[in-house]
Design a protein around this motif. Structure first.
Motif, short mmCIF file in Angstrom:
data_model
loop_
_atom_site.label_atom_id
_atom_site.label_comp_id
_atom_site.label_asym_id
_atom_site.label_seq_id
_atom_site.Cartn_x
_atom_site.Cartn_y
_atom_site.Cartn_z
N GLY A 61 -4.55 0.83 5.39
CA GLY A 61 -3.68 0.38 6.48
C GLY A 61 -4.25 -0.81 7.23
N CYS A 62 -5.55 -0.75 7.52
CA CYS A 62 -6.19 -1.87 8.22
C CYS A 62 -6.20 -3.12 7.36
CB CYS A 62 -7.61 -1.50 8.63
SG CYS A 62 -7.69 -0.37 10.01
N ILE A 63 -6.48 -2.97 6.07
CA ILE A 63 -6.50 -4.12 5.16
C ILE A 63 -5.09 -4.69 5.00
CG2 ILE A 63 -6.97 -4.88 2.79
CD1 ILE A 63 -9.45 -4.41 4.58
N TYR A 64 -4.09 -3.83 4.93
CA TYR A 64 -2.71 -4.31 4.86
C TYR A 64 -2.37 -5.17 6.08
CZ TYR A 64 2.35 -4.30 5.13
OH TYR A 64 3.66 -4.70 5.25
N LEU A 65 -2.70 -4.65 7.27
CA LEU A 65 -2.43 -5.43 8.49
C LEU A 65 -3.23 -6.73 8.51
CD1 LEU A 65 -2.36 -2.62 11.20
CD2 LEU A 65 -0.44 -3.97 10.36
N ALA A 66 -4.48 -6.66 8.07
CA ALA A 66 -5.33 -7.85 8.07
C ALA A 66 -4.76 -8.92 7.14
CB ALA A 66 -6.75 -7.49 7.66
N ILE A 67 -4.34 -8.52 5.95
CA ILE A 67 -3.77 -9.48 5.00
C ILE A 67 -2.44 -10.02 5.52
CG2 ILE A 67 -2.75 -9.68 2.69
CD1 ILE A 67 -4.98 -7.81 1.70
N LYS A 68 -1.69 -9.18 6.18
CA LYS A 68 -0.38 -9.60 6.70
C LYS A 68 -0.52 -10.65 7.81
CE LYS A 68 3.95 -7.65 8.23
NZ LYS A 68 4.73 -6.47 8.43
N ILE A 69 -1.53 -10.51 8.68
CA ILE A 69 -1.61 -11.41 9.83
C ILE A 69 -2.52 -12.61 9.63
CG2 ILE A 69 -1.05 -9.62 11.50
CD1 ILE A 69 -3.98 -9.50 12.24
N ILE A 70 -3.43 -12.57 8.66
CA ILE A 70 -4.34 -13.71 8.49
C ILE A 70 -3.52 -14.92 8.01
CG2 ILE A 70 -5.04 -13.28 6.10
CD1 ILE A 70 -7.94 -13.95 7.05
N PRO A 71 -3.73 -16.08 8.62
CA PRO A 71 -2.90 -17.24 8.27
C PRO A 71 -3.22 -17.84 6.90
CG PRO A 71 -4.37 -17.76 10.10
CD PRO A 71 -4.57 -16.32 9.77
N TRP A 72 -4.44 -17.77 6.47
CA TRP A 72 -4.83 -18.28 5.15
C TRP A 72 -5.97 -17.42 4.64
CZ3 TRP A 72 -9.89 -19.69 5.35
CH2 TRP A 72 -10.39 -20.07 6.58
N GLY A 73 -6.22 -17.46 3.34
CA GLY A 73 -7.29 -16.66 2.76
C GLY A 73 -6.88 -15.24 2.44
N LYS A 74 -5.59 -15.01 2.25
CA LYS A 74 -5.10 -13.66 1.96
C LYS A 74 -5.70 -13.11 0.66
CE LYS A 74 -0.69 -14.47 4.27
NZ LYS A 74 -0.77 -13.64 5.42
N MET A 75 -5.78 -13.97 -0.35
CA MET A 75 -6.30 -13.52 -1.64
C MET A 75 -7.81 -13.26 -1.55
SD MET A 75 -5.38 -12.54 -4.54
CE MET A 75 -3.78 -13.18 -4.89
N VAL A 76 -8.52 -14.02 -0.74
CA VAL A 76 -9.95 -13.79 -0.56
C VAL A 76 -10.19 -12.44 0.11
CG1 VAL A 76 -12.03 -14.63 0.62
CG2 VAL A 76 -10.48 -16.25 -0.46
N LEU A 77 -9.42 -12.17 1.16
CA LEU A 77 -9.53 -10.89 1.86
C LEU A 77 -9.17 -9.73 0.93
CD1 LEU A 77 -10.21 -9.78 4.66
CD2 LEU A 77 -7.78 -9.88 5.17
N PHE A 78 -8.13 -9.92 0.13
CA PHE A 78 -7.73 -8.89 -0.84
C PHE A 78 -8.82 -8.65 -1.86
CE2 PHE A 78 -5.41 -7.71 -4.77
CZ PHE A 78 -4.86 -6.52 -4.33
#
Length: 178
Positions: A61-78
């Motif tokens: 859940g936290c990772i989902y929210l983090a990926i949803k709100i981060i403006p760039w670097g979604k794939m890096v966070l994933f």
């Protein structure tokens, strides 16, 4: 020193292991899973696995929210969230599952405030302060992540004074929870 009981009986023996002194709420996802398993009268195996599953749900859940709100670097966070060591910690009884998830959420939210949001509101300040107050008493090193607050432009706070008061206040609040 910590004391443990030996195999031969109830005699106390000394143990030189360390005792982890963290607040109970850092284990809340695991506690809720074990509590649900106990209430459903599941076997010990499934009760313990429910604790791990709830830790994974919180992390996800936290990772989902983090990926949803981060403006760039979604794939890096994933990708970071899917690293083997991260996944192992995410589904464990270690408090690292909650700490890592909250750190990623904190970083994402700060990046969101830097690049997307026009004005920092009190809701944003309370959210960031709450995350820092959860992280700080668990691992002092991760408290340094609060320094990212100073990357948010001063103009988004309204005034330079408010910028220093809010960021300093969050840091002091985090130090007090240490």
């Amino acid at each position: 020193h910590a004391f443990a009981y030996s195999d031969k009986g109830m005699d106390r023996t000394e143990s030189y292991g360390t005792i982890v002194d963290v607040p109970f709420f850092i284990y809340l996802p695991q506690i809720l899973g074990v509590l649900l398993g106990t209430l459903l009268k599941l076997s010990g195996f499934w009760t313990m696995y429910l604790g791990k599953i709830f830790a994974m749900f919180f992390f996800s859940g936290c990772i989902y929210l983090a990926i949803k709100i981060i403006p760039w670097g979604k794939m890096v966070l994933f990708t970071i969230a899917l690293l083997p060591m991260t996944l192992e910690l995410a589904t464990s009884y270690s408090y690292d599952s909650v700490i890592i998830a909250l750190c990623m959420l904190f970083i994402s939210y700060v990046m969101f405030l830097i690049y997307k949001k026009e004005q920092v509101t009190w809701k944003d300040v309370c959210f960031l302060a709450a995350i820092i107050c959860i992280i700080a008493p668990c691992k002092m090193f991760y408290f340094l992540i609060a320094g990212m607050l100073f990357l948010i432009p001063k103009e988004k706070y309204g005034s330079k004074k408010l910028y220093w008061v809010i960021n300093g206040g969050i840091l002091i609040l985090g130090i007090l929870t240490l």
